[in-house]
Scaffold this motif. Sequence first.
Motif, PDB file in Angstrom:
ATOM      1  N   UNK B 298      -5.940   8.745  -3.081  1.00  0.00           N
ATOM      2  CA  UNK B 298      -6.374   8.467  -4.445  1.00  0.00           C
ATOM      3  C   UNK B 298      -5.915   9.602  -5.338  1.00  0.00           C
ATOM      4  N   UNK B 299      -5.512   9.275  -6.555  1.00  0.00           N
ATOM      5  CA  UNK B 299      -5.137  10.334  -7.498  1.00  0.00           C
ATOM      6  C   UNK B 299      -3.702  10.231  -7.946  1.00  0.00           C
ATOM      7  N   UNK B 300      -3.304  11.186  -8.811  1.00  0.00           N
ATOM      8  CA  UNK B 300      -1.957  11.196  -9.386  1.00  0.00           C
ATOM      9  C   UNK B 300      -0.970  11.777  -8.380  1.00  0.00           C
ATOM     10  N   UNK B 301       0.272  11.247  -8.305  1.00  0.00           N
ATOM     11  CA  UNK B 301       1.261  11.789  -7.380  1.00  0.00           C
ATOM     12  C   UNK B 301       1.757  13.158  -7.801  1.00  0.00           C
ATOM     13  N   UNK B 302       1.985  14.014  -6.834  1.00  0.00           N
ATOM     14  CA  UNK B 302       2.563  15.325  -7.094  1.00  0.00           C
ATOM     15  C   UNK B 302       3.713  15.509  -6.106  1.00  0.00           C
ATOM     16  N   UNK B 303       4.690  16.349  -6.445  1.00  0.00           N
ATOM     17  CA  UNK B 303       5.781  16.690  -5.526  1.00  0.00           C
ATOM     18  C   UNK B 303       6.541  15.481  -5.039  1.00  0.00           C
ATOM     19  N   UNK B 304       6.522  15.271  -3.704  1.00  0.00           N
ATOM     20  CA  UNK B 304       7.324  14.185  -3.108  1.00  0.00           C
ATOM     21  C   UNK B 304       6.567  12.883  -3.058  1.00  0.00           C
ATOM     22  N   UNK B 305       5.428  12.805  -3.653  1.00  0.00           N
ATOM     23  CA  UNK B 305       4.649  11.567  -3.611  1.00  0.00           C
ATOM     24  C   UNK B 305       5.152  10.579  -4.674  1.00  0.00           C
ATOM     25  N   UNK B 306       4.867   9.289  -4.421  1.00  0.00           N
ATOM     26  CA  UNK B 306       5.300   8.244  -5.344  1.00  0.00           C
ATOM     27  C   UNK B 306       4.063   7.500  -5.831  1.00  0.00           C
ATOM     28  N   UNK B 307       4.057   7.156  -7.117  1.00  0.00           N
ATOM     29  CA  UNK B 307       2.928   6.413  -7.663  1.00  0.00           C
ATOM     30  C   UNK B 307       3.045   4.948  -7.298  1.00  0.00           C
ATOM     31  N   UNK B 316      -8.322  -5.656   8.777  1.00  0.00           N
ATOM     32  CA  UNK B 316      -8.186  -6.399  10.034  1.00  0.00           C
ATOM     33  C   UNK B 316      -8.818  -5.644  11.190  1.00  0.00           C
ATOM     34  N   UNK B 317      -9.974  -5.046  10.977  1.00  0.00           N
ATOM     35  CA  UNK B 317     -10.681  -4.382  12.069  1.00  0.00           C
ATOM     36  C   UNK B 317     -10.201  -2.965  12.294  1.00  0.00           C
ATOM     37  N   UNK B 318      -9.204  -2.842  13.175  1.00  0.00           N
ATOM     38  CA  UNK B 318      -8.749  -1.489  13.520  1.00  0.00           C
ATOM     39  C   UNK B 318      -7.914  -0.857  12.416  1.00  0.00           C
ATOM     40  N   UNK B 319      -7.351  -1.678  11.542  1.00  0.00           N
ATOM     41  CA  UNK B 319      -6.477  -1.136  10.496  1.00  0.00           C
ATOM     42  C   UNK B 319      -6.686  -1.890   9.195  1.00  0.00           C
ATOM     43  N   UNK B 320      -6.211  -1.274   8.112  1.00  0.00           N
ATOM     44  CA  UNK B 320      -6.242  -1.942   6.825  1.00  0.00           C
ATOM     45  C   UNK B 320      -4.820  -1.941   6.270  1.00  0.00           C
ATOM     46  N   UNK B 321      -4.361  -3.115   5.827  1.00  0.00           N
ATOM     47  CA  UNK B 321      -3.037  -3.191   5.218  1.00  0.00           C
ATOM     48  C   UNK B 321      -3.220  -3.189   3.705  1.00  0.00           C
ATOM     49  N   UNK B 322      -2.477  -2.296   3.037  1.00  0.00           N
ATOM     50  CA  UNK B 322      -2.560  -2.219   1.574  1.00  0.00           C
ATOM     51  C   UNK B 322      -1.213  -2.632   1.004  1.00  0.00           C
ATOM     52  N   UNK B 323      -1.222  -3.639   0.146  1.00  0.00           N
ATOM     53  CA  UNK B 323       0.013  -4.092  -0.500  1.00  0.00           C
ATOM     54  C   UNK B 323       0.117  -3.414  -1.859  1.00  0.00           C
ATOM     55  N   UNK B 324       1.262  -2.772  -2.103  1.00  0.00           N
ATOM     56  CA  UNK B 324       1.399  -1.968  -3.325  1.00  0.00           C
ATOM     57  C   UNK B 324       2.649  -2.362  -4.100  1.00  0.00           C
ATOM     58  N   UNK B 325       2.609  -2.132  -5.406  1.00  0.00           N
ATOM     59  CA  UNK B 325       3.803  -2.334  -6.221  1.00  0.00           C
ATOM     60  C   UNK B 325       4.209  -0.985  -6.805  1.00  0.00           C
ATOM     61  N   UNK B 326       5.504  -0.680  -6.654  1.00  0.00           N
ATOM     62  CA  UNK B 326       6.018   0.592  -7.170  1.00  0.00           C
ATOM     63  C   UNK B 326       6.446   0.424  -8.629  1.00  0.00           C
ATOM     64  N   UNK B 327       6.758   1.527  -9.280  1.00  0.00           N
ATOM     65  CA  UNK B 327       7.210   1.500 -10.660  1.00  0.00           C
ATOM     66  C   UNK B 327       8.465   0.658 -10.837  1.00  0.00           C
ATOM     67  N   UNK B 328       9.303   0.572  -9.807  1.00  0.00           N
ATOM     68  CA  UNK B 328      10.546  -0.202  -9.887  1.00  0.00           C
ATOM     69  C   UNK B 328      10.308  -1.687  -9.682  1.00  0.00           C
ATOM     70  N   UNK B 329       9.082  -2.075  -9.377  1.00  0.00           N
ATOM     71  CA  UNK B 329       8.781  -3.479  -9.100  1.00  0.00           C
ATOM     72  C   UNK B 329       8.864  -3.805  -7.614  1.00  0.00           C
ATOM     73  N   UNK B 330       9.365  -2.858  -6.807  1.00  0.00           N
ATOM     74  CA  UNK B 330       9.475  -3.111  -5.367  1.00  0.00           C
ATOM     75  C   UNK B 330       8.077  -3.169  -4.736  1.00  0.00           C
ATOM     76  N   UNK B 350      -5.702  -2.891  -8.381  1.00  0.00           N
ATOM     77  CA  UNK B 350      -5.244  -2.443  -9.695  1.00  0.00           C
ATOM     78  C   UNK B 350      -5.271  -0.939  -9.857  1.00  0.00           C
ATOM     79  N   UNK B 351      -5.885  -0.244  -8.916  1.00  0.00           N
ATOM     80  CA  UNK B 351      -5.955   1.214  -8.996  1.00  0.00           C
ATOM     81  C   UNK B 351      -4.624   1.862  -8.647  1.00  0.00           C
ATOM     82  N   UNK B 352      -4.391   3.065  -9.145  1.00  0.00           N
ATOM     83  CA  UNK B 352      -3.147   3.768  -8.845  1.00  0.00           C
ATOM     84  C   UNK B 352      -3.400   4.796  -7.750  1.00  0.00           C
ATOM     85  N   UNK B 353      -2.473   4.856  -6.779  1.00  0.00           N
ATOM     86  CA  UNK B 353      -2.599   5.819  -5.692  1.00  0.00           C
ATOM     87  C   UNK B 353      -1.294   6.588  -5.555  1.00  0.00           C
ATOM     88  N   UNK B 354      -1.349   7.688  -4.777  1.00  0.00           N
ATOM     89  CA  UNK B 354      -0.152   8.471  -4.480  1.00  0.00           C
ATOM     90  C   UNK B 354       0.258   8.167  -3.060  1.00  0.00           C
TER      91      UNK B 354
END
Lengths: 277, 367
Positions: B298-307, B316-330, B350-354
Amino acid sequence: MTDPARDAPTSKARGYSVRTLPGFAIVALFTFVVLYAPIMILVTYSFNAGTSLAIWEGFSLRWYQRAIANEQVQDAALRSLYLATVAASVGTVAATMAALATTRIRRFPGRTMIYALVNQPLMVPEIVTAVALLIVFAAVKVWTGHTSMIYLIVAHTAFCVPFAYLPIRARLETMDTSLEAAAADLYASRWQVFRRVTLPLMWPGIVAGLLLAFVISLDDVVITEFVKSAGQDTLPTYMLGQLRRVVTPEINAISTAILVAGAILVSLFFMLTMRKR
Amino acid sequence: MDQLTHPDSASDISAVEVNRVSKIFAGEQEVRALDDVSVSIRRNEFFTLLGPSGCGKTTLLRLIAGFEPPTMGTLQLGGRNISRLPPNQRPINTVFQNYALFPHMSVAGNIAFGLEMLGKPKSEIAETVDRMLRLVQMEPLRNRRTSEISGGQQQRVALARALAPHPEVLLLDEPLSALDLKLRKEMQIELKRLQHETGITFIFVTHDQEEALTMSDRIAVMSAGRILQIGSPRDIYERPAERFVANFIGESNFLDAELTGNTVTLRAGGRFEVTVPDGVADGAVSVLIRPEHASLRAGEPTGKEIAAVIENIVYSGDATAVHLRLGTGELVKVRMANAPGSDDALPGLGGTVAMSFAPGAITVLKD
């Protein structure tokens, strides 16, 4: 208690059932009567004590005794059995080879043509084949002076082939070819694959084919009548000859005996082909 | 160590050598089932041919077994050319996909078949059959007909039958595909055990990537009649050479990037040092990032991180899959193992992560 799962399909199916079609029962009944009533009458009168084919005079086995004692009947019956045995055996071997060639060799040009050629006797009217054989064999007989059973054997073998071929091919087509691949993979030579895997698995088809061919040969009249030389009557042609003279219940007795033999063989055939694979 | 004590050990000669083999099926439409395939399979190896249906893996297996001749190229077994030998002269046995057990023989009869064909003495056959029945735990059912036993049991008989003549190579054509999941898992372990105990080279065909990863020493990934990559399960998963391989095995994120020397710059931002595979020139490239090789904070990206913006969260129990959209639309999918109380570490939809990547997480693809 009603079982809805059981009721639903029957009530739905009733709408399409042929049983509800008008006249269905009458047509079915009529067909069965025409097919079986004469045979039942024939069988019944074979046990008639009198000479009539129409008046019942009590139960007796005299016509069976007379038929068995009749040397001409004995002679014709033995000839029929001999002919059917040889023709069905040779025909079945040929049919087995044809079935293997048409199912176990990679698709080759003209395979459909081969099917048609093997099945020729099923498609060409028997009388045409009979006349054709008569003409050819008559020429050969004049040329060679030879008049043995060989002509009948050749003719019967020829029309036995398609009848034996059909159940054998049907059997081979339902057999999984990966079984033969597995045998080859497990170091079996081509002959061993055939001997240890293909043949035992196709065996019921071969026996079924043999039985069918035997029955077909046993009751053939047309081709036999045209091809036989003097003194080569089979049971059916002997009967045909008798019918031109005086008809006694002896004919009924012989017919009944053939009927029973045929019924047993055909039942065996169905048992073999229907058996769980 | 064992190899050093055996001076005549031929471990340097591969078990099976497939040399530039092509297979063309003639017909109304010519099918090139195998297209210039070369692979050498080592002794005692559990080697898997992996690919979607129609990729040529079963054709290659049939060529090795001898059911089909190669159109071009050669096949060698222990240094000997076997390309034209019929199947019954190759010390190679097959476990068929449908098992192909002989229905007119008993369980024991099936297992004895290969030994009988080899002309082994009766006493040796009886002994081997007993040993095989024990090996696959089928002793009590030895006199049963093969139609009277379950699918899993048929599978074991097929295995025992193929192993009984002790072939140099065992071929397995999707042998587990007809079994249910639980039985399949058991048989995977069983197969590994049998391979270990018998020391026979196994060549295994499957379209199931998970099966291939868990069982194999090495995997060849095939597509459209060609081998795209050969390597250990780890190589194939972590360093796929091509997009197809990456896509076929495991879940993948593909991102656009620019390669300069050994540095990639993602279009979405961030510069990373990478190992560049042979044959990849500077310029636009695709890179692969496995979902579990990225992490989120959680939070703003710094250094090599991407927003990135969270679009969906799948628990899904043992894991959580997070689907994200990058600034480029990818779109990017990230999988995180679930720890107790980790559910409130991220903002909601809708939240922004690093997003950051583990070292070596970025793989440059050839295509």
